[in-house]
Motif scaffolding. Structure first.
Motif, short mmCIF file in Angstrom:
data_model
loop_
_atom_site.label_atom_id
_atom_site.label_comp_id
_atom_site.label_asym_id
_atom_site.label_seq_id
_atom_site.Cartn_x
_atom_site.Cartn_y
_atom_site.Cartn_z
N ILE C 203 22.90 -29.27 72.35
CA ILE C 203 23.68 -28.48 71.38
C ILE C 203 25.17 -28.64 71.66
O ILE C 203 25.97 -28.87 70.75
CB ILE C 203 23.27 -27.00 71.45
CG1 ILE C 203 21.83 -26.84 70.96
CG2 ILE C 203 24.22 -26.13 70.63
CD1 ILE C 203 21.25 -25.46 71.19
N ILE C 204 25.54 -28.55 72.94
CA ILE C 204 26.97 -28.72 73.29
C ILE C 204 27.46 -30.09 72.84
O ILE C 204 28.53 -30.22 72.25
CB ILE C 204 27.19 -28.55 74.81
CG1 ILE C 204 26.80 -27.14 75.25
CG2 ILE C 204 28.65 -28.81 75.16
CD1 ILE C 204 26.90 -26.93 76.74
N ALA C 205 26.65 -31.11 73.12
CA ALA C 205 27.06 -32.46 72.73
C ALA C 205 27.26 -32.55 71.22
O ALA C 205 28.23 -33.15 70.74
CB ALA C 205 26.02 -33.47 73.20
N GLY C 206 26.37 -31.90 70.47
CA GLY C 206 26.50 -31.88 69.02
C GLY C 206 27.78 -31.20 68.58
O GLY C 206 28.53 -31.70 67.73
N PHE C 207 28.06 -30.06 69.19
CA PHE C 207 29.30 -29.34 68.86
C PHE C 207 30.52 -30.18 69.20
O PHE C 207 31.49 -30.22 68.44
CB PHE C 207 29.36 -28.02 69.64
CG PHE C 207 28.40 -26.97 69.13
CD1 PHE C 207 27.68 -27.17 67.97
CD2 PHE C 207 28.22 -25.79 69.82
CE1 PHE C 207 26.78 -26.21 67.50
CE2 PHE C 207 27.34 -24.82 69.35
CZ PHE C 207 26.62 -25.04 68.20
N ASP C 208 30.48 -30.85 70.37
CA ASP C 208 31.59 -31.72 70.77
C ASP C 208 31.90 -32.73 69.67
O ASP C 208 33.06 -32.94 69.31
CB ASP C 208 31.23 -32.49 72.05
CG ASP C 208 31.38 -31.62 73.28
OD1 ASP C 208 31.84 -30.46 73.13
OD2 ASP C 208 31.02 -32.08 74.38
N LEU C 209 30.83 -33.30 69.14
CA LEU C 209 30.99 -34.32 68.11
C LEU C 209 31.71 -33.73 66.89
O LEU C 209 32.67 -34.30 66.38
CB LEU C 209 29.60 -34.84 67.70
CG LEU C 209 29.59 -36.23 67.10
CD1 LEU C 209 30.00 -37.25 68.14
CD2 LEU C 209 28.21 -36.55 66.55
N MET C 210 31.27 -32.54 66.46
CA MET C 210 31.90 -31.86 65.33
C MET C 210 33.38 -31.59 65.62
O MET C 210 34.26 -31.84 64.79
CB MET C 210 31.22 -30.51 65.10
CG MET C 210 30.04 -30.53 64.16
SD MET C 210 30.53 -30.81 62.47
CE MET C 210 30.98 -29.16 61.96
N TYR C 211 33.63 -31.06 66.82
CA TYR C 211 34.99 -30.67 67.17
C TYR C 211 35.90 -31.87 67.39
O TYR C 211 37.12 -31.73 67.41
CB TYR C 211 34.99 -29.79 68.43
CG TYR C 211 34.39 -28.42 68.20
CD1 TYR C 211 34.43 -27.81 66.96
CD2 TYR C 211 33.78 -27.72 69.23
CE1 TYR C 211 33.90 -26.57 66.74
CE2 TYR C 211 33.23 -26.46 69.03
CZ TYR C 211 33.29 -25.90 67.78
OH TYR C 211 32.75 -24.67 67.57
N LEU C 212 35.30 -33.04 67.58
CA LEU C 212 36.13 -34.25 67.69
C LEU C 212 36.36 -34.88 66.33
O LEU C 212 37.46 -35.32 66.01
CB LEU C 212 35.45 -35.27 68.62
CG LEU C 212 35.65 -35.06 70.12
CD1 LEU C 212 34.70 -35.97 70.90
CD2 LEU C 212 37.08 -35.35 70.54
N VAL C 213 35.29 -34.92 65.52
CA VAL C 213 35.37 -35.67 64.26
C VAL C 213 36.22 -34.94 63.22
O VAL C 213 37.12 -35.53 62.63
CB VAL C 213 33.95 -35.95 63.70
CG1 VAL C 213 34.03 -36.48 62.29
CG2 VAL C 213 33.22 -36.92 64.61
#
Lengths: 234, 230, 225
Positions: C203-213
């Motif tokens: 989940i954290i990795a998914g959020f990271d992706l959102m917060y980067l993109v």
């Protein structure tokens, strides 16, 4: 060479630049004059790609300034009344940083070269925060020409310059011009710096009201300017 | 919108609102367990719907502003954000009253309620950013950006709270999740939702016009100042 | 590639400046240290219950120390209008964001690596899980935090009272990440099995992706003058 076709800039409902056509040839020195709020700075920001025109097409050296911005950016050198320098870094670190951003080849050599040109070779390793205003401005000139731009854009560069820095600025402009670079300078001071320019553009309310060769004398420039401005007002 | 249409819309909103009030207080039977307190449910759910819908409008207006750079979209976005904050505030005030009689606690970390709380924080912050920016163009652009980012964050908030609560207290969600609703209650709820939606579309053009006039006033002042200094 | 050499140049410049002034790291480190000490006064470390909120405390301290650094990171760019200088030079505006995110990430990781041992010592906390996993969660959680934080710092710096404004806009948006980071950290510290923490890590990795993109896509709009 800069070619602007019917460029406009609107902010909200207000038109800052209105459908302006402008052609500036290679190796030419154009001075842009005008009263406060005429859109001079906005025009320069558009030319330096900091701002996108709302409408119209801008071509720089045959490249589309919006679509081919990547190729256009390295062609431009900008000197404004802000220095774009980091206080915490030394003079050489500042220049090396911008050199890396532009991918300048032979960076160390080039930094020495430009720092000499602005007469700061003895302050190369001092922190910029300790520099006087004049010294910072001289370093800003070095920063702007570091990557050998073909077009030099100046936004009221005289603001806050001391005599020494002014002399260096005009020397640099003169050299770039002699090498065939284009120079565009925005100013509201109808005095020094205008001797060297080829053409004058007077801007009022986002529209050019005078564009032509520079009169011989400074008095002639002043007269042209006030005629052009009062012509709009009346 | 022209004046006549607006007046007609105001009349319609008034009638639907009146009907909803009648249905809620006179027509629909009291819920067996909770009694009269349950009636707050109709206003609570309707406010929540308008809150979310308003933030969706902020999101769309943000995208449209960045695309067209037309101040109109900035006014719509800011007006909708303001209305959305008002309605989510109502949700957050009525929620605990309802929760107290439904679950026996003023506040539960139910995903719906918690998401609404986080949303409230996000959009109050957006309004704060607006008031902290002086230049009109920059304010519009940054508000649009925040409106987009804030809305895209909503699903993340929702799911993270859901997963968090599932793992620790799965039963709370159950008790709030399924509501046995009689058909009379359904009708009442539908009319309340309709009434609040009418209210939203009644308020929106008014707040938009306010924003527009504020901006026009600023322009006029600037023009006068320009004349005086010239 | 030119994009990455520009990113590298920005990171190098930030590290050089920080090495010279030590403003950012010293204030962040001292703040984190102070916060741990205050936490240990506020929550008696000898009580068993406190061990349960330990993961939460870690992330609260990280978040507040992080905001301190994020606030400063664009103030230096605003001074002398350096951000305009960057925009002139950067081929793609997002290179500026990525560079700033990278240098902020380095600063925050330093602060976290120093303050984690202090946490363990002052609270006499014994982890039942592996240290490697803990560091992985810290790294992943920090990436998302810094990505969104840097973006909003670039936005807030143009407003009045930007120092107060940044946490107010940042923390609500980061609620999902903080929940996931605290849950994952808790599961790992308690020595729970793969099933307990792996989901949270994903989940954290998914959020990271959102917060980067999302910030990368929107950054061009933010840069305009």
């Amino acid at each position: 060479m800069i070619k602007a076709q019917a460029i406009s800039k609107r902010i909200g409902k207000k038109a800052i630049i209105r459908e302006m056509d402008l052609e500036i040839g290679g190796g030419e020195f154009l001075a842009i004059l005008g009263p406060n709020g005429a859109g001079k700075s906005t025009l320069l920001k558009i030319l330096s790609l900091l701002m996108r025109p709302s409408e119209g097409r801008l071509e720089i050296n045959g490249l589309d300034a919006v679509k081919e911005a990547e190729q256009v950016r390295p062609l431009l050198g900008v000197i404004s009344h802000q220095t774009y320098l980091y206080d915490a870094l030394t003079a050489s670190e500042n220049l090396e940083f911008y050199g890396r951003m532009y991918g300048v080849a032979g960076l160390t050599e080039r930094v020495r070269e430009v720092i000499k040109e602005v007469g700061l070779e003895f302050s190369l390793h001092d922190q910029v925060g300790t520099f006087s205003r004049g010294m910072q401005q001289r370093l800003a000139i070095a920063r702007a020409i570091l990557h050998r731009p073909r077009i030099l854009l100046l936004d009221e560069p005289q603001t806050g310059l001391d005599q020494q820095a002014l002399d260096i600025l005009y020397q640099v402009i003169g050299r770039l011009k002699a090498e065939g670079s284009t120079v565009v300078m925005v100013t509201h001071i109808l005095d020094y710096g205008l001797e060297a320019c080829d053409r004058l553009l007077v801007l009022v309310q986002g529209k050019p009201v005078f564009l032509g060769n520079k009169p011989e004398t400074l008095a002639g420039v002043r007269e042209t300017y006030s005629l052009a401005v009062s012509g709009v007002r009346a | 919108m022209n004046k006549a249409l607006e007046n007609a819309w105001a009349g319609l909103t008034f009638i639907v609102m009146l009907a909803a009030t009648y249905l809620v207080f006179m027509w629909v039977p009291n819920e067996k367990v909770m009694g009269v307190v349950q009636k707050i449910f109709y206003f609570h759910v309707s406010s929540a719907w308008i809150g979310f819908f308003a933030f969706f409008v902020v999101f769309i207006a943000g995208i449209m502003y960045l695309k067209t750079r037309d101040s109109k979209w900035d006014w719509v976005g800011s007006a909708s954000a303001e209305i959305g904050v008002v309605f989510t505030t109502i949700v957050l005030l009525t929620g605990p009253i309802w929760g107290r009689s439904a679950w026996g606690a003023w506040w539960t970390w139910d995903p719906r309620l918690t998401t609404t709380l986080v949303l409230w924080f996000v959009y109050v912050a957006c309004l704060l950013v607006r008031s902290a920016l002086d230049q009109e163009e920059k304010r519009a652009r940054f508000s649009a950006i925040l409106g987009i980012v804030g809305f895209l964050d909503v699903p993340l908030v929702w799911f993270s709270i859901r997963w968090w609560r599932w793992t620790i207290h799965p039963n709370i969600i159950e008790s709030g999740g399924k509501l046995a609703i009689s058909s009379k209650m359904q009708v009442t709820l539908m009319v309340s939702l309709l009434a609040f939606t009418c209210l939203y579309f009644y308020l929106l053009p008014k707040v938009v016009r306010l924003a527009k006039h504020q901006s026009m006033l600023r322009e006029m002042k600037e023009a006068i100042r320009g004349r005086l200094t010239a | 590639m030119k994009y990455w050499s520009q990113v590298r140049a920005i990171v190098r410049k930030d590290l050089q400046a920080e090495f010279r002034t030590k403003e950012l790291l010293s204030s962040m480190l001292l703040f984190a240290f102070l916060a741990v000490v205050i936490m240990s006064f506020a929550f008696d470390p000898t009580r068993e219950v406190v061990k349960q909120v330990f993961p939460g405390m870690i992330w609260v301290v990280f978040a507040f120390a992080g905001v301190l650094g994020l606030n400063r990171s664009f103030l230096t760019e605003k001074h002398n209008d350096c951000i305009a200088g960057l925009t002139l030079a950067a081929n793609d505006g997002s290179a500026i964001l990525v560079g700033k995110v990278a240098s902020n990430l380095i600063f925050m990781l330093v602060v976290e690596l120093v303050s984690l041992p202090i946490f363990f010592v002052l609270f006499d906390f014994r982890s039942k899980g592996s240290l490697g996993l803990l560091l992985l969660v810290v790294l992943l959680g920090t990436v998302g935090f810094v990505a969104m934080g840097t973006f909003l710092a670039a936005l807030a710096v143009h407003a009045k009272h930007s120092e107060v404004l940044l946490p107010i806009i940042l923390f609500p948006l980061l609620v999902p990440l903080l929940i996931a980071a605290v849950q994952a950290t808790g599961a790992i510290l308690a020595g729970q099995g793969f099933g307990e923490w792996s989901l949270w890590l994903k989940i954290i990795a998914g959020f990271d992706l959102m917060y980067l993109v999302v910030p990368t896509l929107l950054f061009e709009y933010l840069l305009e003058v």
